[in-house]
Design a protein around this motif. Structure first.
Motif, mmCIF file in Angstrom:
data_model
loop_
_atom_site.group_PDB
_atom_site.id
_atom_site.type_symbol
_atom_site.label_atom_id
_atom_site.label_comp_id
_atom_site.label_asym_id
_atom_site.label_seq_id
_atom_site.Cartn_x
_atom_site.Cartn_y
_atom_site.Cartn_z
ATOM 1 N N VAL A 1 0.855 -1.186 0.000
ATOM 2 C CA VAL A 1 0.000 0.000 0.000
ATOM 3 C C VAL A 1 0.893 1.240 0.000
ATOM 4 O O VAL A 1 2.027 1.213 0.497
ATOM 5 C CB VAL A 1 -0.946 0.010 1.219
ATOM 6 N N ASN A 2 0.391 2.323 -0.557
ATOM 7 C CA ASN A 2 1.220 3.518 -0.744
ATOM 8 C C ASN A 2 1.856 4.052 0.540
ATOM 9 O O ASN A 2 3.035 4.432 0.525
ATOM 10 C CB ASN A 2 0.414 4.616 -1.438
ATOM 11 N N SER B 1 -3.279 -0.896 -4.147
ATOM 12 C CA SER B 1 -4.234 -0.891 -3.042
ATOM 13 C C SER B 1 -4.324 -2.302 -2.467
ATOM 14 O O SER B 1 -3.850 -3.274 -3.059
ATOM 15 C CB SER B 1 -5.603 -0.441 -3.534
ATOM 16 N N THR B 2 -4.942 -2.406 -1.296
ATOM 17 C CA THR B 2 -5.057 -3.716 -0.660
ATOM 18 C C THR B 2 -5.800 -4.707 -1.533
ATOM 19 O O THR B 2 -5.344 -5.852 -1.736
ATOM 20 C CB THR B 2 -5.762 -3.576 0.704
ATOM 21 N N ARG C 1 -10.517 2.815 -2.291
ATOM 22 C CA ARG C 1 -9.122 2.428 -2.079
ATOM 23 C C ARG C 1 -9.017 1.322 -1.034
ATOM 24 O O ARG C 1 -8.194 0.415 -1.160
ATOM 25 C CB ARG C 1 -8.291 3.634 -1.631
ATOM 26 N N ASN C 2 -9.835 1.402 0.011
ATOM 27 C CA ASN C 2 -9.876 0.361 1.034
ATOM 28 C C ASN C 2 -11.183 0.506 1.804
ATOM 29 O O ASN C 2 -11.230 1.157 2.849
ATOM 30 C CB ASN C 2 -8.676 0.469 1.986
ATOM 31 N N ASN D 1 -4.617 10.241 -2.800
ATOM 32 C CA ASN D 1 -3.505 9.522 -2.188
ATOM 33 C C ASN D 1 -3.001 10.279 -0.967
ATOM 34 O O ASN D 1 -3.452 11.383 -0.664
ATOM 35 C CB ASN D 1 -2.380 9.301 -3.205
#
Length: 303
Positions: A99-100, A129-130, A199-200, A226
């Motif tokens: 993940v970032n 992403s996850t 994203r999650n 982000n």
């Protein structure tokens, strides 16, 4: 099924939104490119583009195809490179997803240790992403994945790293900056900066539920794509955020991080294949050591 060549041509067209410019980049004629689009449209049963006299615009279906095709073409290119390497007798890459937020301090430290321990290894790094990593692990496209989820997928080994403590992220000079510990209700009436839910979803929903349970549900949520965009918006004084340990960036002068008494049961973990692997185990050990150091620097004792 849509051919990869057709997808490549469509991606170039989606970038240019102009048949003449796209055909020039592809070194094909405009009629050839038009036929490619028609062929894809017949396959999916819908329009990809809305054409005008000067410029084209993607339809919702076209936008979805464009985004998916980019991922598919990158995967195809990576597969081609890997197979060529194997055919040439070269060592297979050790493929790392993360993940970032893990890319800022956690992963660089782990890679440094792996490189010192295995100097001949070829490493490749894939920010995802996850849910993208979970899919990549299922499909065998990653050797390790650093994810934020309580899910423990089948056919992988799950290695718990930490239930990250949460920190209030404030613009420098904010009235709460002097506080050593910030309860979430103190952030009530602020605009909250958050990542997009897609994203999650698991983390997003848990965080929103926590806000509500503490009586600090935000009146307004501003979405930023982000972590860098989120911190920039906070630094500009547009809102505040509540973020986990890996977001802490002491090098920034426009934002401050203050601990809260909260943490979420959406753990940071490393996924590895079910079959034990020396490199994967070394990655997990290095990640565990680095998390301990990050926790100590943040003044948090346990995990």
């Amino acid at each position: 099924m849509i051919a990869l060549r057709d997808l490549h041509q469509f991606v170039i067209l989606a970038e240019e939104l102009n048949f003449r410019a796209a055909a020039s980049r592809l070194h094909v004629s405009q009629p050839t490119l038009s036929e490619t689009v028609k062929r894809i449209e017949r396959t999916i049963g819908g329009k990809l583009l809305e054409r005008t006299t000067r410029r084209s615009r993607l339809t919702p279906a076209g936008q979805a195809l464009y985004e998916g095709a980019q991922h598919l073409l990158r995967d195809a290119e990576a597969l081609t490179h890997e197979v060529r390497s194997v055919a040439a007798g070269m060592r297979r890459e050790f493929r790392i997803g993360a993940v970032n937020p893990a890319m800022r301090t956690l992963v660089p430290s782990v890679l440094r240790q792996l490189h010192e321990q295995f100097p001949g290894i070829r490493l490749s790094l894939h920010p995802m992403s996850t849910h993208e990593q979970l899919r990549a692990m299922r499909e065998g496209r990653l050797d390790v994945a650093v994810v934020r989820t309580a899910v423990q997928p089948r056919e992988t080994r799950s290695h718990f790293l930490v239930n990250e403590p949460l920190f209030a992220v404030l613009p420098a000079g904010h009235e709460l900056e002097p506080e050593p510990l910030i309860e979430l209700p103190r952030l009530r009436d602020h605009t909250f900066i958050m990542a997009p839910r897609d994203r999650n979803p698991e983390f997003y929903d848990a965080l929103v539920a926590l806000y509500k349970s503490r009586g600090s549900a935000p009146d307004e949520i501003l979405v930023a794509a982000n972590m860098h965009a989120q911190l920039t918006l906070v630094g500009a004084g547009i809102g505040v955020a509540v973020q986990p340990l890996l977001f802490i960036d002491r090098d920034r002068s426009d934002v401050v991080f203050r601990p809260t008494p909260e943490r979420l049961d959406v753990p940071l973990q490393v996924l590895t294949p079910s079959v034990p692997d020396v490199l994967a185990d070394a990655f997990v050990d290095a990640a565990d050591r680095q998390i301990r150091q990050l926790m100590e620097r943040a003044g948090v004792a346990d995990r």
